[in-house]
Design a protein around this motif. Structure first.
Motif, short mmCIF file in Angstrom:
data_model
loop_
_atom_site.label_atom_id
_atom_site.label_comp_id
_atom_site.label_asym_id
_atom_site.label_seq_id
_atom_site.Cartn_x
_atom_site.Cartn_y
_atom_site.Cartn_z
N GLU A 43 11.31 10.97 -2.00
CA GLU A 43 10.33 10.02 -2.52
C GLU A 43 10.25 8.79 -1.61
O GLU A 43 11.23 8.38 -1.00
N GLU B 248 2.40 7.15 -11.53
CA GLU B 248 3.02 7.39 -10.23
C GLU B 248 2.29 8.50 -9.48
O GLU B 248 2.12 8.43 -8.25
N ASP B 249 1.84 9.53 -10.19
CA ASP B 249 1.07 10.58 -9.53
C ASP B 249 -0.23 10.04 -8.97
O ASP B 249 -0.65 10.41 -7.86
N ARG B 250 -0.87 9.16 -9.73
CA ARG B 250 -2.12 8.55 -9.23
C ARG B 250 -1.84 7.68 -8.01
O ARG B 250 -2.57 7.73 -7.01
N ARG C 57 11.19 15.76 -5.16
CA ARG C 57 11.61 14.79 -6.18
C ARG C 57 12.61 15.42 -7.13
O ARG C 57 12.56 16.61 -7.41
N LYS D 243 -1.47 9.05 -0.25
CA LYS D 243 -1.80 10.19 0.59
C LYS D 243 -3.19 10.03 1.21
O LYS D 243 -3.43 10.44 2.36
N ASP E 206 11.25 17.37 -10.06
CA ASP E 206 10.57 18.65 -9.84
C ASP E 206 11.38 19.77 -10.50
O ASP E 206 12.61 19.82 -10.36
N HIS F 246 0.57 8.07 -5.94
CA HIS F 246 0.94 8.95 -4.83
C HIS F 246 -0.32 9.49 -4.14
O HIS F 246 -0.36 9.56 -2.90
N GLN F 247 -1.31 9.86 -4.93
CA GLN F 247 -2.56 10.35 -4.33
C GLN F 247 -3.27 9.26 -3.55
O GLN F 247 -3.89 9.53 -2.51
N GLU G 187 -1.97 5.67 -20.10
CA GLU G 187 -1.43 6.40 -18.95
C GLU G 187 0.09 6.27 -18.93
O GLU G 187 0.62 5.16 -18.99
N ASP H 221 4.69 8.56 -15.45
CA ASP H 221 4.59 9.68 -14.52
C ASP H 221 3.16 9.86 -14.03
O ASP H 221 2.93 10.11 -12.84
N ASP H 222 2.19 9.74 -14.95
CA ASP H 222 0.79 9.88 -14.54
C ASP H 222 0.39 8.76 -13.59
O ASP H 222 -0.35 8.99 -12.62
#
Length: 842
Positions: A119, A205-207, A145, A213, A148, A209-210, A199, A202-203
């Protein structure tokens, strides 16, 4: 199919990390650490890295493990671009036979670089968006992670056409040392509202992360063009920037009229500016938080098919030729008699692919969670795995739990890379040999690098259950597992370097002896003392840690110059990759004291070769000053253009490297900028003021002058074309440190690349009336001594910098006396002159 793993580096001052190269004919993989110095070690070993397609970073995502990653990415991207450019001429000659379509496809093919790690990998790369941008090689990040889910039926976490990888994310069995938030204490998960919906963390952090990227994608895979200009009002231009306008007949020309910083009543006309690359337009990244999990890997080849048995095929009625080929490629054939023959009927029994594990343990708290992993007992994972490579923090090599594991699993070969069992040897033999040769004719100015080939014995002198890692040590995986120690790089024979020098360079020795005799005479000493009586702080010492340009090379590291001023402190001008390692080579056991007295760091601009060593220097300073009561509350001045300070802020979210003890001084918002220190701060930092000005090189490039209470003044150019503004702020400097990237005959290159030639740098010193001039930042193509004449008064002296050189202001004249010996030593023979670049087509 042959393949093997080789140690590029083990822990030394030159190469603080452990790096492995996994070699297949068609592809290469870097595994372990890509620490500062990795790229230079690869150059020293003459390892071509153009075929590297994947990097697997082990351990936690920290600068100590990944400080060389940014430079490595740039080099890998540039190598692919250069290779494709080199193919252009070749491709033109092939068009008739190959066809335009296939050739065009080859030229435009995108060679992806995949980087795997823990991470914050993506966040770390995204923080570099203001100074790293390439179009030749798209980049993909893959973060492993702890949350996972474990793969079903022990399927690999990642695989490609050559290898299968199982990533093990190890969480320590103690709490993270970082401060815990209120939410961690209460156990409540914060929520946010997005489009009316709550939200989860986790959601969110995923957002985030995108988003990160997407930034990385823009850094390496965009359609941005350098020659694209956009319209905007003059008042909207972000300075400093090149500004253009359309003149008569619509011709684009450089705008030279007044701007808001020079004339408040300026006309706010429409102008043209270059649009920044997309990544640089992202002002802020989503907030990250430190993650201390350590990523380890088990890596295996695919199962190897057995050999084809032609005799068995003939007996089954298969005719030699195309059917033989089809069977060896895995296809079935039908004989004339109508019998179906499958590959398993004519192939010898295959074998499981060979493999190895790479385990990195930052401290004792990771050992138990690692040993409890199910992968160690899973046949699907471990079949074929014969070796474990341990990357261990100091103090772990004798841990009883690890020793028991190694002894219990004696069916595995254990290789340990650690400071406890790897010598701090000279990993860069070319640079070390050059320093030793210089030391032989002037030991005062040219120290030998500090090193040791000794390894401390085990505590009980017992036999070690492991093999000690060495640079060059090779593990052959196919066709059979075999540890090859004959490939180990021998330690540099320093005595041999001395003997060869004395044997082959007697004329240099004679010239050096003559210079030494000259500067030792009473007459010379008296004249020198008289001429230098009015120089303030003439006992100030300059240590040139890195004197090359662009990328680290065999002989010169990238930019870094340390100034030590007695009674005031130490000051660092630029900090290219592995500046800390260079400090350790120069000062050895004195390095902690040198760090404790560090008062300020100046970064001239955001090109990677000038600042990628900053974070490790700050961390080493913070760690060392914390140990002592008198320095634990010290602050460190960090002066630079604002984007450098922003980068440090964003990276501080990944790890605590001492950023909270930095006093940032942003400069460069205007053409001239001065920071005056209060009497209290002058007492702390030894400076009365820092003056900076814009210079012509890149966005945000600055030159600077440091002023001291006693009149001592140091002017530092960074990278730039000659600058009248710099002459102005540096007027009367005691010392001018100026780049001299190109020889005078390469004036066109200097102009095109916005650098200076030797004569131009000396002319700046003449106009500045600098008492002493130090030339540095030389082209990396080969070692040289530029032809120069200081053109100054009788007491203006100019010298050339070398890595590891230590020279006091009062000794510049002495070093100049050795100039004939230096010129002779670095005379280029015909076979040493650089050839024109010939890109590889591999």
């Amino acid at each position: 199919m042959k393949c093997w793993v080789q140690f590029i580096s083990t822990p030394t001052a030159d190469t603080p990390g452990t790096t492995l190269l996994l070699h297949f004919d068609s592809k290469r993989y870097l595994i372990g650490n890509v620490a500062e110095g990795t790229q230079r070690a690869a150059v020293q070993r003459k390892l071509g890295l153009i075929k590297v397609g994947d990097i697997f970073l082990s351990g936690p995502m920290k600068w100590a493990n990944s400080g060389g990653l940014m430079g490595m990415i740039l080099t890998l991207a540039d190598s692919v671009t250069a290779s494709l450019e080199g193919k252009d001429g070749w491709m033109k000659g092939q068009r008739k036979s190959e066809g335009n379509a296939s050739i065009a496809a080859l030229a435009k093919a995108k060679m992806w670089l995949n980087i795997h790690g823990g991470e914050n990998l993506t966040h770390t790369i995204a923080t570099a968006r203001r100074f790293i941008f390439r179009k030749g090689r798209p980049l993909h990040t893959n973060e492993f992670r702890a949350k996972d889910p474990l793969p079903e039926d022990w399927e690999p976490t990642y695989k490609d056409d050559l290898i299968k990888v199982w990533a093990m994310v190890i969480e320590p069995d103690v709490r993270s040392p970082r401060k815990r938030s209120h939410d961690e204490f209460t156990g409540e998960v914060p929520s946010r509202t997005i489009n009316g919906k709550r939200e989860s963390e986790d959601d969110m952090e995923d957002r985030y992360h995108q988003m990160r990227k997407a930034v990385v994608s823009d850094m390496f895979d965009s359609d941005w063009r350098l020659d694209a200009l956009v319209k905007m009002k003059l008042s909207e231009v972000k300075k400093p920037a090149a500004v253009f306008r359309r003149g008569e007949g619509g011709k684009i020309e450089k705008f030279t009229g007044p701007t808001s910083d020079k004339d408040p009543s300026f006309e706010d006309i429409e102008v043209l500016v270059r649009n920044p690359w997309p990544g640089a337009m992202i002002e802020e990244l989503p907030v990250a938080k430190p993650v201390i999990n350590s990523v380890c890997y088990i890596i295996k080849n695919f199962p190897q098919r057995g050999k084809f048995d032609p005799k068995a095929a003939i007996e089954l009625g298969v005719k030699p030729g195309a059917n033989f080929s089809k069977l060896t490629k895995g296809g079935s054939v039908t004989t004339e008699a109508g019998k179906v023959v499958t590959p398993d009927m004519v192939m010898a029994k295959g074998k499981e692919g060979s493999g190895f594990a790479v385990v990195e343990l930052p401290d004792e708290s990771y050992i138990a969670p690692l040993l409890a992993r199910g992968e160690w007992s899973a046949d699907k994972v471990m079949n074929g795995v014969k070796v474990v490579i341990w990357i261990l923090a100091p103090g772990l090599v004798d841990d009883p739990k690890l020793k028991n594991f190694m002894e219990d699993r004696s069916d595995l070969i254990h290789i340990v890379s650690s400071k406890d069992c790897c010598a701090n040897s000279l990993a860069l033999e070319s640079a070390a040999s050059a320093a030793i040769r210089l030391h032989l004719f002037d030991s005062e100015r040219f120290p030998t690098p500090r090193f040791s080939n000794e390894i401390a014995p085990t505590k009980d002198n017992a036999q070690r259950p492991y093999v000690k890692a060495r640079s060059g040590l090779t593990l052959q995986l196919e066709p059979k597992i075999e540890l090859q120690e004959d490939t180990i790089i021998p330690y540099l024979d320093t005595a041999d370097v001395v003997n060869v020098f004395k044997k082959e360079h007697q004329e240099v020795v004679d010239l050096a002896n003559a210079a030494r005799e000259k500067i030792s005479s009473p007459e010379y000493q008296n004249e020198l003392e008289k001429n230098q009586a009015d120089i303030p702080s003439k006992d100030a010492e300059i240590i040139t840690l890195g004197t090359g340009s662009s990328v680290p090379s065999k002989y010169r590291n990238v930019s870094a110059t340390l100034l030590r001023v007695p009674s005031y402190g130490n000051y660092l001008f630029d900090a290219g990759e592995n500046t800390l390692g260079q400090l350790k080579r120069v000062f050895g056991d004195e390095t902690p004291a040198v760090l404790r007295d560090l008062k300020a760091i100046w970064i001239s601009h955001l090109h990677a070769d000038h600042h990628l060593g900053t974070a490790s220097v700050i961390k080493a300073w913070a760690d060392e000053t914390k140990k002592h009561e008198e320095t634990k509350d010290n602050k460190l001045i960090m002066a630079s253009q604002r984007d450098m300070l922003k980068w440090l802020v964003e990276y501080a979210q990944v790890e605590d490297f001492g950023h909270d003890r930095i006093v940032g001084i942003p400069m460069g918002n205007t053409r001239f900028a001065t920071h005056d220190f209060s009497p209290e701060d002058t007492e702390k930092y030894g400076l009365t003021s820092i003056a900076a000005c814009w210079v012509q090189h890149c966005f945000g490039a600055l030159a600077v002058a440091f002023n001291f209470p006693n009149g001592f003044k140091v002017a530092y150019s960074g990278d730039c074309r000659p600058s009248e503004d710099f002459v102005q702020i540096g007027k009367g400097a005691t010392l001018l440190i100026h780049e001299a990237t190109f020889d005078d005959e390469l004036q066109g290159d200097a102009y095109a690349k916005k650098h200076s030639t030797t004569s131009e740098a000396l002319e700046v010193g003449r106009q500045m009336n600098a008492r002493r001039i130090l030339l540095t930042h030389f082209s990396q193509r080969y070692q040289k001594i530029p032809v120069m004449d200081s053109h100054g008064g009788k007491d203006q002296v100019a010298i050339v910098a070398f890595d590891y050189m230590r020279c006091k202001i009062e000794d510049f004249v002495k070093l100049e006396a050795f100039k004939p010996a230096l010129m002779k030593l670095y005379e280029l023979k015909d076979d040493e002159k650089p050839e024109k670049y010939k890109p590889a087509l591999a």
